[in-house]
Design a protein around this motif. Structure first.
Motif, short mmCIF file in Angstrom:
data_model
loop_
_atom_site.label_atom_id
_atom_site.label_comp_id
_atom_site.label_asym_id
_atom_site.label_seq_id
_atom_site.Cartn_x
_atom_site.Cartn_y
_atom_site.Cartn_z
N GLU A 149 0.82 -1.20 0.00
CA GLU A 149 0.00 0.00 0.00
C GLU A 149 0.86 1.25 0.00
OE1 GLU A 149 -3.86 0.53 1.84
OE2 GLU A 149 -3.77 0.03 -0.27
N LEU A 153 0.66 4.38 -2.36
CA LEU A 153 0.47 5.75 -1.88
C LEU A 153 1.49 6.70 -2.52
CD1 LEU A 153 -0.58 7.86 0.11
CD2 LEU A 153 1.07 7.00 1.75
N TYR A 156 0.65 7.36 -5.91
CA TYR A 156 -0.43 8.35 -5.94
C TYR A 156 0.14 9.76 -5.81
CZ TYR A 156 -4.19 11.15 -3.84
OH TYR A 156 -5.08 12.13 -3.53
N LEU A 157 1.03 9.91 -4.82
CA LEU A 157 1.58 11.24 -4.58
C LEU A 157 2.41 11.72 -5.77
CD1 LEU A 157 2.70 10.74 -0.88
CD2 LEU A 157 0.83 12.15 -1.68
N PHE A 163 0.02 18.59 -9.05
CA PHE A 163 -1.40 18.40 -8.70
C PHE A 163 -2.29 19.50 -9.21
CE2 PHE A 163 0.74 20.49 -5.15
CZ PHE A 163 0.02 21.65 -5.07
N ALA A 169 -4.27 15.08 -11.26
CA ALA A 169 -4.88 14.70 -9.98
C ALA A 169 -5.84 13.54 -10.18
CB ALA A 169 -5.60 15.90 -9.38
N ASN A 170 -6.59 13.59 -11.29
CA ASN A 170 -7.52 12.49 -11.59
C ASN A 170 -6.78 11.19 -11.79
OD1 ASN A 170 -10.05 13.54 -11.43
ND2 ASN A 170 -9.98 14.42 -13.49
N ARG A 173 -5.62 9.74 -8.55
CA ARG A 173 -6.71 9.13 -7.77
C ARG A 173 -7.14 7.82 -8.39
NH1 ARG A 173 -12.33 10.37 -7.70
NH2 ARG A 173 -11.94 11.94 -9.27
N PHE A 176 -4.76 5.18 -7.46
CA PHE A 176 -4.89 4.72 -6.08
C PHE A 176 -6.12 3.84 -5.92
CE2 PHE A 176 -5.62 4.74 -1.60
CZ PHE A 176 -4.35 4.76 -1.06
N ILE A 177 -7.20 4.26 -6.53
CA ILE A 177 -8.45 3.53 -6.28
C ILE A 177 -8.45 2.19 -6.99
CG2 ILE A 177 -10.92 3.60 -6.74
CD1 ILE A 177 -10.72 6.57 -5.87
N ARG A 180 -6.52 0.08 -5.02
CA ARG A 180 -7.23 -0.31 -3.80
C ARG A 180 -8.14 -1.50 -4.05
NH1 ARG A 180 -8.18 1.82 1.85
NH2 ARG A 180 -5.97 1.91 2.26
#
Lengths: 653, 499, 494
Positions: A149, A153, A156-157, A163, A169-170, A173, A176-177, A180
Motif C-alpha cells: 500500500e 500511496l 499516488y503522490l 497536482f 490529480a484524476n 486518484r 490509487f483507487i 485499492r
C-alpha cells in the motif's frame, strides 16, 4: 550471523525513510541540488549496504535470515512484526530496487531541476524506495502489505506531483483507487491465509502450504492474484497505468516500469509454494498474463504518445512475467523482472531525455530525426529497443526465451490447453513487441525533425545513469542463460574440446529462496528449436517496423491506415475499456450512491419514519388543543363529565 | 490503595471552570489562556495515570467507591481499565486541542463557551470512568447540556433543527437505558459494576435489557439506521463541538457496548448478533456511499464517521480478543483522524466561511502545510498501512474473520467481514475525491489564491493528532498490550455468563 | 390546649405575624412603599423556619384527637412552604410590575395562604383540611385578581374561583354521604377523620354505588388542585392570567400541600385494604395519571405562551407526583419510606425550578402582566446572560437533564415507580419526558438566537439576583449532591 551485518540491513531499509523525512521536514532549509544529492546518497548508501550484505552473507549461505526490528501487530495467537527476511530472492530484488532507484534519483536531479517543489519530489521518491524495500524485505505478509500500500500511496503522490492540473490529480486518484480494488482482494487473501496458517510469516506459510485443501488454496491464491493484477497492471485492473504516465518521467521509469509494478510478480514468487497448490489459479495467471501481454501490445502499436507506448509495453512485459509465474517458472519470471527493470527503466529515462530535449513534447508524430540532435540518447534507445525486441545477445532475449520455453513445456492438469494457448499469444506478442518498439524508435529518431524547438542533448547527470543501465541490460543476459542457449554455445566449445558447464546462474542464485516444482525434464532440442522461432519472430517484427517506419512512413502504412481505420481506431482508443468501465462502474456507483442516500436518509428515515412520529405527536397535540380554549362553562363541563365518567367506571367494576 | 487520582482527574476541569466563572466576560485573552492552561491539568493527570497504570492487571485499577445515595444503592464508583485508559487519554488530549482551535473561531461569549467545554470534559471523563450504572447514566446525560449549548449558541444556520435532533435522538436512547439500568440494579441489588457483572438474567430479560441498552448506544455510535442526527449535528456545530463529537462522544456508545452490553447480556448478544452484523455492514457500505455524494465537506466527514463506526461495531460483536482490541484501537484512531479532519474543515471555514466542496480546489498550492495534515488525516481515515487506522481496521477484520464466535453464530457470517473490508475501498473513493476536490487541481478561485497557510497556533493544534496517527500506526504494542488483557477479561465474563 | 398550641406554634406564630402586619399596614399605608412590610414578612417566615426546624429535630409524631397530626413530615413540608413563601415575597418585592400601588399587602396574603396550606398539611380530618384549603385558595384568588387593570387576571381568577367552588361543594357532598354511611354503621365518633372515613369503606366492602362515588367526589378537589385531568382546565388559564409571581406561588405551594394531604389520605384511608374496590380506585388513578401525562405533554408542544407552557409542564409534573403517590400506594413497607423521601425531594426541586422560571418571567413581565410569548425571550442571552442561563437551568431541570436537581428528582420518581412494579406507566412517563424535551429546548434555544439588541437590559435588584442565584445554585447542588438532601430527608422521615 553476526550482529553488525543484520544492522546493515536495517539501516539500508530505513535510510530511504530518513532521506524522505530529511527532505520533507527540512526541505526549506536546503538548496534544490543538495536535496537531490541527499536523496540520491541515501539510496546509494542503501544500495552499497545491500551489496556488502550480499557479498558477505547471502552469497555464502542458503539459509534465510530473519532480522527483527520491532513488534507490531498483535493478532491473538501470533504476531505480525516489523521484521525483515533477508534471503537471496529479497536481497537480489533489493539490489535491483536500490540500484535502479539510485540511478533514477541521480537522473532526477537533472530532469527535475527546474521544477517547483523538488524537495517534495525527492521526499516522495525516497519514501517510495523505503516502502518498496519494506515490500521486498518483509518477513511476513502483513508487513508486505504495508509496503504494497505504501508504494501505491507514493505512486499516488508522485503521479499527482503536478497536482494543480486536474487531469493529473484524476490520474493519481484513479491509480490509487484501482490499486485499492486489488489491495482489497489482497487483504482478503491475507485474512484467509492468516486464519488458515495462524501465522503471517512467509517461511511458515510456504512450509505449511502443502497441507492446504485445493479449494482453499484456490480462493487464497486467486485473491492474491487479483491483488497482483491491481499493482502489476494486468487485466482487468491495468487501466490506471497508462493514465499514470502523466507523472514525472523518472517516476514512470522507477515506479511504473522498474519496481512497483513488478511487486505482483515478486509476491507470487515469494509465495510460490502456496501458488503451486492451486493449478487452477496458475492456469488463470498464465492465461491472464499472456492475454494481457497480447492485448496491451496491440494497443502499444497504435499509440502516439511516447510514454503511453512504453506504458502499454510495460503492461505487456508484465504479462510475460505473469505467464512465467503461471508456468511454475518463478525464477524465469524473476529474471525477466530484473532485466525488464533495467531496459524499461532505461527506455523511460531515454524517453524522458527526449521529452526534456523537446521541452515537454510527447507526441511521436511531432518528433523524428532526433538521431542528429541527441546522439547519446539515440544510441542507447536503439540498444534498448533491440533488447526489448528480444534480439540476441541482449538480456531480454535470454529472459524472454526462457519464459517462452517454460510456458510451452508447462503441463497444467486442470486446464490442459492453457500452456499452448498462452504460448501462442506470447509468441504473437513477441512479434508485436518488436514491431511497436521499432516503430517507436524509427519514428522518433529517424526521418526529419517535425518540431519547431531546437532539441538539445541532456546533461551528464541524466546521461550517466542511462549509460549504466545500458551496460546492465546489455550484458546482464547470460547470467540467466537457459539450458538451450547453453547447449548452442557448448557446441562450438566442444569442438575445441572444452566443457563449459554453462548453467543458469540466476536460477541457481535465487533457487534456494523460491519454490520449484520438482525437476522438469528438459528437452534440449525442442528448446533450441524454440529459440530459433523466437529469434526469427523478433527479427521479423523489428524489420517490419523498420520497413514501415524508417525515415519516412512507408506507403503501406497509409494503406493500412485507410483500410483498417475502424479497427485501428478501436485499438487506438484502447478498446474503449475506460469508457466501458466508466459506464458500467464509475457512473452507476455515483448514481446508486446518490439515489440510495436520497432514498434512505432523506425519504425513508427523515421523511417517513421520523416525520411520521413527529407529525402524529404534533397533530395529536393540535387536536387536543381544541378542548383547551378556556370558556368557563367548558372548564366546568369537562370537569363534571370527567367526574361522571370516573364514577361510571368505578361502579362498572 | 487509596489513591484518588481518578476523582482528581474527573473533577480537575472544575478548577478552570470555577476560575473562569469569576473572570469578567470582557477579559477575552485571559479567559482563553486560563481555559487552555486549565485543560492541560487533566492531560497531565491522565499522563500520570498512564504512567502508574499496571498493565499486568486486567481488572479495574485505582478504584474508588464511596457510598452516595444509600437509599437507592447508588454509589460513587470509578475505576479505570485498559479499555477506558486510552479513551481517557484521547479525551484529555482533545480538550486542549479543541480549546486552542477555538481561539479564533469563537468570537462571542467566550467565557461561557470555554466553561461549557470544560464542563463537557468532566462529563466525558466521568462517563468513561464510572463503574456505577447510575453514575454512568448521570455523566452520560450530563453531556447533553454543554453539547446543546455549544451547538445552539455557536452553531451554524440550521442549529435549531440540529440541536433538537441531537438531544431528542440521544434522549430516546438514554431513557430506555435508564429503565434498563433500574431493572438491572434491582436484580443485582446494586448498581456497582462488580455486582452487576455477576448477575444472571433470564433469556427474556436479557433480550429486553439488551434492547434498552443497545438502542442507547446504537444511537450514540451511531449505527445505521439511527445515524441521521449525526450529520446535522456535525455540520451545525462549531469546529470544537464537531471535534469533541467525533473524537469522543461517538466512542461512548461503543464503549458502553463493551462495558455493559457484551458482558451483561451474553445470550441476547448471541441471538441478536446476526442482526447487528447486518446493520454494521450495511452502515459501513451505505455511509461510505452517502459520503461520496455529499456536497458539504463536513457532512462528508460525518458520514465517514458512520461508516467507520460500523466497522467498530462489527469488531465488538465479533467477540474475539483481537477484534475487540482492534475495535478499541480503531476508536482511538478514528478519534484522531476524524478529529483532525474536523479541525481541518474548521480551518478552511474560518478562512472562507463555506464548507461546500465545490468552492475549493487547488488550495494545496496556497496552503502546502495544511494539505500535508489533510493528507495524513485522510490516509489514516482510509487505513493506509503505518497509520493507526490500518492497525485498528486490520485487527478488526482479522479478529472478526478468525473469530470462533462469528463462525458459530451464523454459517456464512464471514461474508460480513468480506463486505466490511470493502469499506476500505469505498473509503478511499470518497476521501480521495474530497481531498482532490479541495486540495488538488487548479487553484482558480481568487479567494482561494489569497488563502494563507497555517498559523503557528493552527500548526500546534493539528500536530499532536497527526503525530499520534503515525506513531500509533507503527508502535502498537504500548497500546495493545494494555487493551488486550482487559478485553480478554470482558470476553471471559461474556463466556461465563453464556448459557 | 397548650400542648396543641406548642405543636403548631409556628403556624400560630405565622398567623399572628400576618394579622400584626395587617394592622401595621392599615396604619402606615400612606408612607410605606411595601418593602418594610415585605421585610417583616420575610423575617417572620425565617423565624418560622427556624421554629419549625426545632420541631423537626425534636421528631415529634403526635396525633391530637384524630384531628391534627404533627410529625417530622409535616414539619418538613411546612419548611418547604415557608421557603416558597420567602422566594415569592422576594420576587414580589423586587417587581411591583403587576401592581404599582402594592404596599406589602401581597406578602400578607402570601403569609395567610401559607397558613391555610399548613392547616391542610397538619390536618388529618376533612373539615379542617377543607378549611385550610379554602383559606389558602381565597388568598390566592385575591392575589391573582389584585391587578384590576388586567382583564385576563380577573377572568382567570373567576374561572378558578367558580370551578374550584363547584368541586369544593362536590367534595363536601361526598363527605356528607360518607358521613351518612358512617352514622349508619354506628361509628362511635363524629370525627370526619381520614381514618374513620376509610373505616366506612372497609366495613361496607360491597361495591356500594353511592359510597364509591362519594370517595371520588372527596378526592376530586385535591386532584383539581394538583391539576390532574379531567380537573386541569383551569390551570393554563389561571397561570396565563395571573401575574407570574402568583402563578409560581400557586403552582408550587398548593402542590406541596396537596401531596401531603393525599399521602395522608392514602396512608390512613386506603391502606387498609381500602374501599371495596380498592383495585378499581387504584386503576382509576393510574389511568388518570397516564392520560394526564400524555395529554399535557402533547398539548404543551403547541403552546406559544410561556406561562401556558409552564402550566402544562406543571400538569405533567403533577402527573409525575401522582406516579410517586401511586408507587407509595403499592410499595412494600420498607420501600414506602424511600418513596416518601423521593416525593419530598421531587416536590422541593420542582418548587425551586418552577419558582425560578416564574421569577425570571416576572422580571421580563411588562406592567400589568399579560401575554408573554416564547418569542419575546429571543436573544435574552445577549441582553442579560444571567437571566437567560438561570432560566435555562430551570428549564433543563424541568426537562430532567443532569447536572440539575430535576434529573435526580425524576430519576428517583421513576426508580421508585419501577421498583414498585409500575413499569408500564413509568415507560409512558419516561417516553413523554422525551417529547417534553422538545418544548423545553425550544424555549431554551430562542434565548440564544441572536437578535438585534434592544435597549432593554432588564436590570434588577441585588436581592432578586441573589435569590435567583441561590436557587440556581440549589438546583445544581441538588443535581450534584442529592445524597445530602436525601440523607437528611431519610433521617427525618424514618
Amino acid at each position: 550471523m553476526n550482529y553488525e551485518l543484520s544492522n546493515l540491513i536495517i539501516i539500508a531499509t530505513l535510510l530511504p525513510f530518513g532521506g524522505a523525512l530529511l527532505n520533507g521536514i527540512f526541505g526549506k532549509l536546503i538548496s534544490n541540488r543538495l536535496s537531490g544529492i541527499i536523496a540520491s546518497l541515501t539510496i546509494g548508501v542503501s544500495f552499497v549496504l545491500f551489496v556488502i550484505f550480499y557479498l558477505y552473507v547471502v552469497k555464502n549461505s542458503k539459509v534465510p535470515y530473519v532480522i527483527e526490528i520491532s513488534n507490531w501487530l498483535f493478532l491473538g495467537k501470533f504476531q505480525a512484526d516489523i521484521s525483515l527476511l533477508a534471503d537471496r530472492l529479497s536481497i537480489i530484488m533489493s539490489l535491483m530496487v536500490t540500484g535502479v532507484s539510485a540511478l533514477i534519483h541521480v537522473y532526477s536531479i537533472g530532469y527535475m531541476e527546474k521544477e517547483k517543489g523538488i524537495k517534495r519530489y525527492f521526499s516522495y521518491l525516497n519514501l517510495f524506495v523505503g516502502f518498496m524495500l519494506v515490500l521486498v524485505m518483509a518477513e511476513n505478509i502483513v508487513l508486505m502489505f504495508v509496503g504494497w500500500e505504501g508504494v501505491g500511496l507514493c505512486s499516488y503522490l508522485l503521479i499527482g506531483f503536478w497536482f494543480s492540473e486536474e487531469e493529473k490529480a484524476n490520474a493519481a486518484r484513479k491509480a490509487f483507487i484501482v490499486n485499492r480494488i486489488g489491495d482489497l482482494a489482497f487483504i482478503l487473501g491475507i485474512l484467509l491465509i492468516l486464519s488458515y496458517f495462524n501465522t503471517a510469516s512467509f517461511r511458515l506459510i510456504n512450509d505449511g502450504a502443502y497441507k492446504l485443501p485445493t479449494t482453499i488454496a484456490f480462493f487464497i491464491t486467486i485473491l492474491l492474484f487479483i491483488g497482483a493484477t491491481g499493482k502489476s497492471a494486468q487485466i482487468p485492473l491495468y487501466v490506471w497505468l497508462p493514465d499514470a504516465m502523466v507523472g514525472p518521467t523518472p517516476v514512470s521509469a522507477l515506479i511504473h516500469a522498474a519496481t512497483m509494478v513488478t511487486a505482483g510478480v515478486y509476491m507470487i514468487t515469494r509465495l510460490g509454494n502456496l501458488f503451486l497448490m492451486s493449478e487452477m489459479t496458475l492456469a488463470i495467471i498464465m492465461l491472464v498474463g499472456s492475454f494481457t501481454a497480447l492485448f496491451s501490445a496491440t494497443i502499444a502499436i497504435t499509440q502516439n504518445d511516447i510514454k503511453k507506448v512504453l506504458a502499454y509495453s510495460t503492461i505487456s512485459q508484465l504479462g510475460f512475467m505473469f505467464s512465467a509465474a503461471g508456468a511454475y517458472a518463478f525464477s524465469a519470471a524473476m529474471f525477466h523482472l530484473v532485466t525488464h527493470a533495467f531496459f524499461k527503466a532505461a527506455l523511460f529515462l531515454l524517453a524522458g531525455s527526449v521529452i526534456h530535449a523537446l521541452s515537454g513534447e510527447q507526441d511521436i508524430n511531432r518528433m523524428g530525426g532526433l538521431e542528429k540532435y541527441l546522439p547519446h540518447t539515440s544510441l542507447m534507445f536503439w540498444l534498448a529497443s533491440l533488447t526489448i525486441a528480444g534480439i540476441p545477445p541482449f538480456s531480454a532475449f535470454f529472459s524472454k526465451d526462457e519464459i517462452l520455453y517454460k510456458v510451452f513445456i508447462n503441463e497444467n492438469s486442470v486446464v490442459p490447453l492453457a500452456p499452448k494457448i498462452s504460448y501462442t499469444m506470447l509468441i504473437i506478442t513477441s512479434f508485436l513487441t518488436a514491431l511497436y518498439i521499432s516503430r517507436l524508435y524509427f519514428k522518433v529518431f529517424t526521418g526529419d525533425y517535425k518540431g519547431s524547438l531546437k532539441p538539445h542533448e541532456s546533461p551528464k547527470v541524466m546521461l550517466v545513469p542511462i549509460y549504466i543501465l545500458t551496460v546492465l541490460f546489455a550484458i546482464f543476459g547470460p547470467i540467466g542463460m537457459g539450458s538451450g542457449i547453453g547447449h548452442i554455445l557448448e557446441i562450438p566449445a566442444r569442438i575445441f574440446g572444452k566443457d563449459l558447464h554453462l548453467v543458469n546462474t540466476f536460477e541457481r542464485l535465487v533457487g534456494p529462496s523460491i519454490a520449484s516444482f520438482g525437476t522438469i525434464s528438459l528437452d534440449v532440442s525442442l528448446e533450441i528449436f524454440m529459440i530459433f522461432i523466437s529469434v526469427i519472430v523478433a527479427f521479423a517484427g523489428w524489420l517490419l517496423g523498420r520497413y514501415l517506419y524508417c525515415h519516412q512512413p512507408s506507403p503501406v502504412v497509409e494503406v493500412i491506415n485507410q483500410k483498417f481505420y475502424r479497427v485501428q481506431n478501436i485499438i487506438y482508443r484502447k478498446y474503449f475499456v475506460d469508457e466501458v468501465y466508466d459506464f458500467l462502474i464509475v457512473k452507476p456507483y455515483y448514481y446508486i450512491s446518490r439515489s440510495l442516500f436520497e432514498l434512505i436518509d432523506r425519504v425513508i428515515i427523515e421523511f417517513i419514519i421520523i416525520g411520521f412520529i413527529v407529525k402524529v405527536t404534533y397533530i395529536t397535540g393540535y387536536l387536543l388543543r381544541f378542548f383547551q380554549n378556556g370558556y368557563l362553562y367548558k372548564i366546568i363541563c369537562v370537569g363534571l363529565i370527567g367526574l361522571g365518567i370516573l364514577v361510571y367506571f368505578m361502579m362498572g367494576k | 490503595m487509596e489513591l484518588h487520582i481518578l476523582s482528581y482527574l474527573v473533577f480537575s476541569p472544575l478548577l478552570g471552570l470555577l476560575i473562569l466563572f469569576f473572570i469578567p466576560r470582557d477579559e477575552k485573552e485571559l479567559i482563553k489562556n486560563i481555559a487552555f492552561i486549565s485543560s492541560i491539568i487533566p492531560l497531565g493527570l491522565s499522563l500520570l495515570l498512564l504512567f502508574m497504570f499496571d498493565k499486568t492487571n486486567s481488572g479495574f485499577q485505582f478504584e474508588t467507591l464511596v457510598k452516595w445515595i444509600s437509599t437507592l444503592n447508588i454509589n460513587y464508583h470509578v475505576g479505570v481499565d485498559g479499555i477506558s485508559l486510552f479513551l481517557i487519554l484521547l479525551t484529555t488530549l482533545s480538550v486542549p486541542i479543541v480549546i486552542l482551535s477555538s481561539f479564533k473561531y469563537i468570537t462571542e461569549s467566550e467565557k461561557f463557551y470555554y466553561m461549557m467545554v470544560l464542563f463537557l470534559e468532566i462529563a466525558m471523563l466521568g462517563t468513561f470512568l464510572a463503574l456505577d450504572l447510575v453514575l454512568f447514566f448521570l455523566f452520560w446525560e450530563a453531556m447533553l447540556i454543554p453539547m446543546y449549548f455549544i451547538i445552539a449558541i455557536w452553531g451554524g444556520d440550521n442549529k435549531r433543527y440540529a440541536t433538537f435532533k441531537f438531544v431528542i435522538y440521544t434522549s430516546i436512547g438514554s431513557v430506555l437505558m435508564l429503565i434498563g439500568i433500574f431493572y438491572v440494579g434491582n436484580l443485582a441489588g446494586s448498581f456497582s459494576i462488580n455486582d452487576v457483572y455477576g448477575t444472571v438474567f433470564s433469556i427474556k430479560e436479557q433480550l429486553l435489557l439488551f434492547g434498552a441498552f443497545f438502542l442507547a448506544f446504537a444511537i450514540k455510535v451511531p449505527i445505521f439506521p439511527f445515524h441521521t442526527w449525526l450529520p446535522d449535528a456535525h455540520v451545525e456545530a462549531p469546529t470544537g463541538g464537531s471535534v469533541i463529537l467525533a473524537a469522543i462522544l461517538l466512542k461512548m456508545g461503543a464503549y458502553g457496548v463493551i462495558r455493559f452490553v457484551i458482558p451483561l447480556f451474553p445470550n441476547a448478544v448471541v441471538l441478536l448478533a446476526p442482526l447487528i452484523f447486518v446493520l454494521a455492514v450495511v452502515g459501513i457500505i451505505y455511509a461510505a456511499m452517502a459520503s461520496y455524494v455529499q456536497k458539504d465537506l463536513k457532512r462528508l466527514v460525518a458520514y465517514s464517521s458512520v461508516s467507520h463506526m460500523g466497522l467498530i461495531i462489527l469488531g465488538l460483536f465479533a467477540l474475539s480478543s483481537v477484534s475487540i482490541s482492534g475495535a478499541v484501537y480503531q476508536m482511538i484512531s478514528h478519534g484522531l483522524s476524524t478529529g483532525s479532519l474536523f479541525l481541518i474543515v474548521g480551518i478552511l471555514y474560518e478562512r472562507r466561511h463555506t464548507r461546500l466542496i465545490t468552492e475549493y480546489g487547488g488550495i494545496a498550492s496556497a496552503m502546502p502545510m495544511f494539505s500535508v495534515f489533510f493528507m495524513i488525516a485522510s490516509l489514516t481515515s482510509i487505513a493506509v498501512p503505518f497509520t493507526s487506522g490500518f492497525v485498528g481496521e486490520f485487527m478488526v477484520l482479522f479478529g472478526a474473520y478468525s473469530s470462533d464466535f462469528l463462525k458459530n453464530v451464523y454459517e456464512y457470517s464471514q461474508i460480513f467481514v468480506y463486505v466490511a473490508a470493502s469499506g476500505m475501498l469505498f473509503g478511499a473513493i470518497y476521501m480521495l475525491w474530497a481531498y482532490q476536490k479541495v486540495a488538488l487541481g487548479p487553484n482558480i478561485n481568487l479567494e482561494n489564491q489569497r488563502l494563507f497557510d497555517l498559523s503557528l497556533r493552527e500548526f500546534i493544534v493539528l500536530l499532536p493528532y497527526s503525530i499520534l496517527m503515525i506513531v500509533l500506526g507503527i508502535h502498537t504494542e504500548f497500546v495493545v498490550s494494555r487493551i488486550m488483557p482487559s478485553v480478554d477479561r470482558i470476553i471471559g465474563i461474556f463466556y461465563a455468563g453464556l448459557r | 390546649m397548650t400542648e396543641l398550641l406548642s405543636n403548631i406554634s409556628s403556624l400560630v406564630f405565622l398567623f399572628v405575624c400576618a394579622v400584626s402586619l395587617l394592622i401595621i399596614i392599615s396604619f402606615k399605608r400612606r408612607e410605606s412603599d411595601g418593602s418594610f412590610i415585605n421585610t417583616l414578612a420575610i423575617i417572620s417566615l425565617v423565624v418560622a423556619i427556624v421554629w419549625e426546624m426545632s420541631e423537626l429535630i425534636s421528631g415529634k409524631n403526635e396525633y391530637m384527637g384524630h384531628m391534627i397530626t404533627v410529625n417530622s413530615f409535616t414539619a418538613l413540608s411546612s419548611i418547604i412552604l415557608y421557603i416558597i413563601g420567602i422566594i415569592t415575597i422576594v420576587i414580589t418585592d423586587s417587581f411591583k410590575g403587576f401592581l404599582a400601588e402594592d404596599k406589602g399587602d401581597s406578602s400578607i396574603l402570601i403569609l395567610l395562604s401559607i397558613c391555610g396550606m399548613q392547616i391542610m398539611i397538619i390536618s388529618s380530618e376533612f373539615i379542617l383540611m377543607l378549611i385550610g384549603l379554602e383559606i389558602a385558595s381565597m388568598s390566592i384568588f385575591v392575589l391573582s385578581s389584585r391587578n384590576n387593570r388586567s382583564r385576563l387576571a380577573i377572568e382567570a381568577t373567576i374561572k378558578y374561583l367558580v370551578f374550584s367552588s363547584i368541586f369544593f361543594a362536590i367534595s363536601l357532598l361526598g363527605i356528607a354521604i360518607v358521613y351518612g354511611f358512617m352514622l349508619s354503621i354506628g361509628v362511635n365518633s363524629d370525627m370526619l377523620s381520614f381514618h374513620n372515613l376509610g373505616f366506612v369503606g372497609r366495613t361496607l366492602n360491597a361495591g356500594n354505588l353511592l359510597l364509591t362515588s362519594a370517595y371520588i367526589f372527596i378526592i376530586s378537589i385535591i386532584l383539581l388542585k394538583l391539576g390532574i385531568i379531567p380537573f386541569h382546565m383551569w390551570v393554563p388559564d389561571f397561570y396565563e392570567g395571573s401575574p407570574s409571581v402568583v402563578s409560581g406561588f400557586a403552582s408550587t405551594s398548593i402542590k406541596v400541600a396537596s401531596v401531603v394531604v393525599i399521602l395522608n389520605i392514602f396512608s390512613k384511608m386506603f391502606f387498609m385494604p381500602l374501599i371495596s374496590d380498592y383495585h378499581a380506585a387504584y386503576k382509576m388513578l393510574e389511568v388518570l395519571t397516564i392520560i394526564t401525562i400524555i395529554v399535557s405533554t402533547v398539548v404543551a408542544l403547541h403552546q406559544t405562551n410561556v406561562k401556558r407552557l409552564i402550566a402544562y409542564s406543571s400538569i405533567a409534573n403533577a402527573a409525575l407526583i401522582m406516579l410517586g403517590l401511586l408507587s407509595y400506594l403499592v410499595a412494600s413497607e420498607q420501600l414506602r419510606i424511600v418513596v416518601k423521601v423521593n416525593l419530598v425531594f421531587f416536590i422541593l426541586v420542582y418548587s425551586l425550578m418552577t419558582l425560578l422560571a416564574f421569577g425570571v418571567f416576572s422580571r421580563l413581565e411588562k406592567e400589568g402582566g399579560g401575554n408573554q410569548l416564547i418569542s419575546s425571550f429571543n436573544g435574552l442571552y445577549f441582553k442579560n446572560p444571567f437571566l437567560a442561563l438561570s432560566l435555562s437551568v430551570a428549564l433543563f431541570s424541568l426537562a430532567g437533564l443532569p447536572p440539575t436537581g430535576g434529573f435526580f428528582a425524576k430519576l428517583f420518581i421513576f426508580k421508585s415507580a419501577i421498583d414498585s412494579g409500575l413499569i408500564v406507566i413509568s415507560v409512558v412517563a419516561i417516553l413523554m419526558t422525551i417529547v417534553s424535551l422538545y418544548y423545553y429546548l425550544n424555549f431554551v434555544i430562542v434565548m440564544f438566537i441572536k437578535e438585534p439588541s434592544t435597549n432593554e437590559r432588564y436590570s434588577g435588584s441585588t436581592l432578586f439576583n441573589f435569590t435567583i442565584g441561590i436557587i440556581v445554585f440549589a438546583i445544581l447542588l441538588a443535581g450534584i449532591l442529592p445524597n445530602k438532601l436525601i440523607g437528611v430527608f431519610e433521617l427525618l422521615l424514618k
